[in-house]
Structures are given as structure tokens and as C-alpha cells.
Design a protein around this motif. Structure first.
Motif, PDB file in Angstrom:
ATOM      1  N   THR A   1       1.110  -1.316  -0.134  1.00 18.43           N
ATOM      2  CA  THR A   1       0.275  -0.075   0.016  1.00 18.43           C
ATOM      3  C   THR A   1       0.914   1.258   0.057  1.00 18.43           C
ATOM      4  OG1 THR A   1      -1.990  -1.084   0.712  1.00 18.43           O
ATOM      5  CG2 THR A   1      -2.214   1.400   1.304  1.00 18.43           C
ATOM      6  N   ASP A   2       0.704   2.319  -0.360  1.00 13.90           N
ATOM      7  CA  ASP A   2       1.152   3.955  -0.581  1.00 13.90           C
ATOM      8  C   ASP A   2       2.376   3.542  -0.720  1.00 13.90           C
ATOM      9  OD1 ASP A   2      -1.442   5.008  -0.826  1.00 13.90           O
ATOM     10  OD2 ASP A   2      -0.773   4.703   1.322  1.00 13.90           O
ATOM     11  N   CYS A   3       2.914   2.213  -1.112  1.00 12.81           N
ATOM     12  CA  CYS A   3       4.604   1.863  -1.918  1.00 12.81           C
ATOM     13  C   CYS A   3       4.774   3.053  -2.718  1.00 12.81           C
ATOM     14  CB  CYS A   3       4.679   0.768  -3.106  1.00 12.81           C
ATOM     15  SG  CYS A   3       6.379  -0.124  -3.134  1.00 12.81           S
ATOM     16  N   GLU A   4       6.040   3.544  -2.328  1.00  8.59           N
ATOM     17  CA  GLU A   4       7.035   4.539  -2.881  1.00  8.59           C
ATOM     18  C   GLU A   4       8.486   3.761  -3.449  1.00  8.59           C
ATOM     19  OE1 GLU A   4       6.269   8.008  -3.142  1.00  8.59           O
ATOM     20  OE2 GLU A   4       4.525   6.968  -2.589  1.00  8.59           O
TER      21      GLU A   4
ATOM     22  N   ARG B   1       0.556   1.632  -8.930  1.00 12.52           N
ATOM     23  CA  ARG B   1      -1.211   1.870  -9.332  1.00 12.52           C
ATOM     24  C   ARG B   1      -1.878   1.270  -8.702  1.00 12.52           C
ATOM     25  NH1 ARG B   1      -3.130   2.268 -15.029  1.00 12.52           N
ATOM     26  NH2 ARG B   1      -2.083   0.194 -15.766  1.00 12.52           N
TER      27      ARG B   1
ATOM     28  N   GLY C   1      -1.832   2.439  -5.025  1.00 10.21           N
ATOM     29  CA  GLY C   1      -1.615   3.994  -4.647  1.00 10.21           C
ATOM     30  C   GLY C   1      -0.571   4.213  -4.265  1.00 10.21           C
ATOM     31  N   GLY C   2       0.727   3.443  -4.858  1.00  9.11           N
ATOM     32  CA  GLY C   2       2.274   4.398  -5.381  1.00  9.11           C
ATOM     33  C   GLY C   2       2.229   5.052  -6.248  1.00  9.11           C
ATOM     34  N   ARG C   3       3.662   4.997  -6.198  1.00 13.15           N
ATOM     35  CA  ARG C   3       4.303   6.179  -6.824  1.00 13.15           C
ATOM     36  C   ARG C   3       5.828   5.462  -7.871  1.00 13.15           C
ATOM     37  NH1 ARG C   3       7.319  10.998  -6.325  1.00 13.15           N
ATOM     38  NH2 ARG C   3       7.873  10.410  -3.643  1.00 13.15           N
TER      39      ARG C   3
ATOM     40  N   TRP D   1       1.999   7.942 -12.648  1.00 11.21           N
ATOM     41  CA  TRP D   1       2.119   6.861 -11.524  1.00 11.21           C
ATOM     42  C   TRP D   1       3.809   6.988 -11.207  1.00 11.21           C
ATOM     43  CZ3 TRP D   1      -2.216   6.369 -13.614  1.00 11.21           C
ATOM     44  CH2 TRP D   1      -3.717   6.416 -12.650  1.00 11.21           C
TER      45      TRP D   1
END
Length: 195
Positions: free
Chosen positions: A50-53, A73, A76-78, A104
Motif C-alpha cells: 500500500t502506498d509503495c514509494e 498504481r 496507490g504508490g508512485r 504514477w
């Protein structure tokens, strides 16, 4: 998610890479992209987080970026991708846009050493696929951007044993990391930051 847009661009880039290799194009002029199975591995590594940067050091024409961004994506990361070669930067932008992943993935143009010193973010995953003799210094700079649990994946550790055998040995000897060499394609060194 690997929708039709993403799959179409990946397939085109795979054909282009195969053609360049078949015609003996010199390495600096080729895409120098990862193998498709390595791309799938990167997607699988990033997609469940989740929300992986993600920080990608060496974006080339965007093939691995597309795999990473499609995974990021999903929850919810980028991806922040670094690339210095002007011959590849425009292609990166076109390919990522054509895959529908602009939201993304972001490209930082310029020297990776300078860019890494300016970046103030913290990342969950770093993918290192740059000039092989630079891995040690790039790893040291990227490690500062990772908290415990962060992962560094370095490509080509088996296909380029000199100097990357030393890179792998140094990661595996570091008591602050848990590191393993994965014999996938050209070889990946997977290192988890423990503390």
C-alpha cells in the motif's frame, strides 16, 4: 494493474529490444532494459504494498518503470525514476505516457549522484540498474532514503560479476541488511534494510 495499454507498450519495447540485440547495436545505444521475467518480479514486489514509494536509478526508455508504476498504481504508490542519457529521456516520457502511467511515474533528468543528494523523500523500494561501476556509491546514497524494512533490488549481479560480485558480497556481509542473490535472468541482489 496490467491493462491493455500497459501490455501493448511492454510488448512493443520487448520487440524493439530484441531487434536492437539481433542487429548488434552497441550497448550504450540499446534500451538495456530488464528481461520480462525481471519486470514481472518487480511488479509482484511492488503491487501488494500500500502506498509503495519506489526509486528507480536508471530508467532508460521506461520499460522497468512501466512494470514498477503498474505495480505501484495497484494500491496507490508512485515511482521516481532517474535517467541521465538524453537519448533515452524523451523515449521514457513517450512510453510511460502511452502506457497511461504518467500519474504514477515521474522522471528526474540528470546525474544520479546529484539527483540523489537533492531528493528528500523516503522510499520503500529502490531498483538499481545503472552503470555497474557506480553501484557502490549509488547504493550508499540510496540507502539514506530507506527506513527499516526498505528493499534494494540491484540488477545484473550475475551477468556482470566484475565488479558486481563485490557489490553482492558487501551487501551480504553487512549486519544491517539481509541480502540474497536471486538467480533470475541476469541476477538480482535483493537487500532488506534491518535497521
Amino acid at each position: 494493474m496490467l491493462d491493455d495499454r500497459v501490455r501493448t507498450v511492454l510488448a512493443r519495447l520487448e520487440r524493439e529490444d530484441a531487434d536492437e540485440r539481433e542487429h548488434g547495436l552497441p550497448a550504450p545505444e540499446r534500451a538495456r532494459q530488464v528481461e520480462p521475467t525481471t519486470g514481472r518480479f518487480l511488479f509482484a514486489l511492488v503491487a501488494p504494498q500500500t502506498d509503495c514509494e519506489v526509486l528507480e536509478i536508471g530508467g532508460s526508455r521506461g520499460y522497468s518503470t512501466i512494470w514498477l508504476a503498474a505495480g505501484a498504481r495497484y494500491l496507490g504508490g508512485r515511482v521516481l525514476s532517474l535517467e541521465n542519457d538524453p537519448r533515452k529521456i524523451d523515449a521514457w516520457r513517450r512510453n510511460v505516457a502511452e502506457a497511461g502511467l504518467d500519474d504514477w511515474a515521474e522522471l528526474v533528468e540528470g546525474d544520479a549522484f546529484e539527483s540523489l543528494r537533492r531528493i528528500d523523500d523516503v522510499f520503500d523500494v529502490v531498483f538499481l540498474d545503472a552503470e555497474k561501476e557506480d553501484y557502490e556509491q549509488l547504493f550508499a546514497l540510496a540507502r539514506e532514503k530507506l527506513e527499516p524494512g526498505g528493499i534494494v533490488v540491484a540488477d545484473n549481479v550475475l551477468s556482470h560479476p566484475d565488479p558486481l560480485a563485490r557489490y553482492s558480497a558487501a551487501r551480504q556481509a553487512d549486519p544491517l541488511l539481509e541480502s540474497v542473490t536471486l538467480p533470475l535472468d541476469r541476477g538480482l541482489e535483493l537487500s532488506v534494510v534491518l535497521r
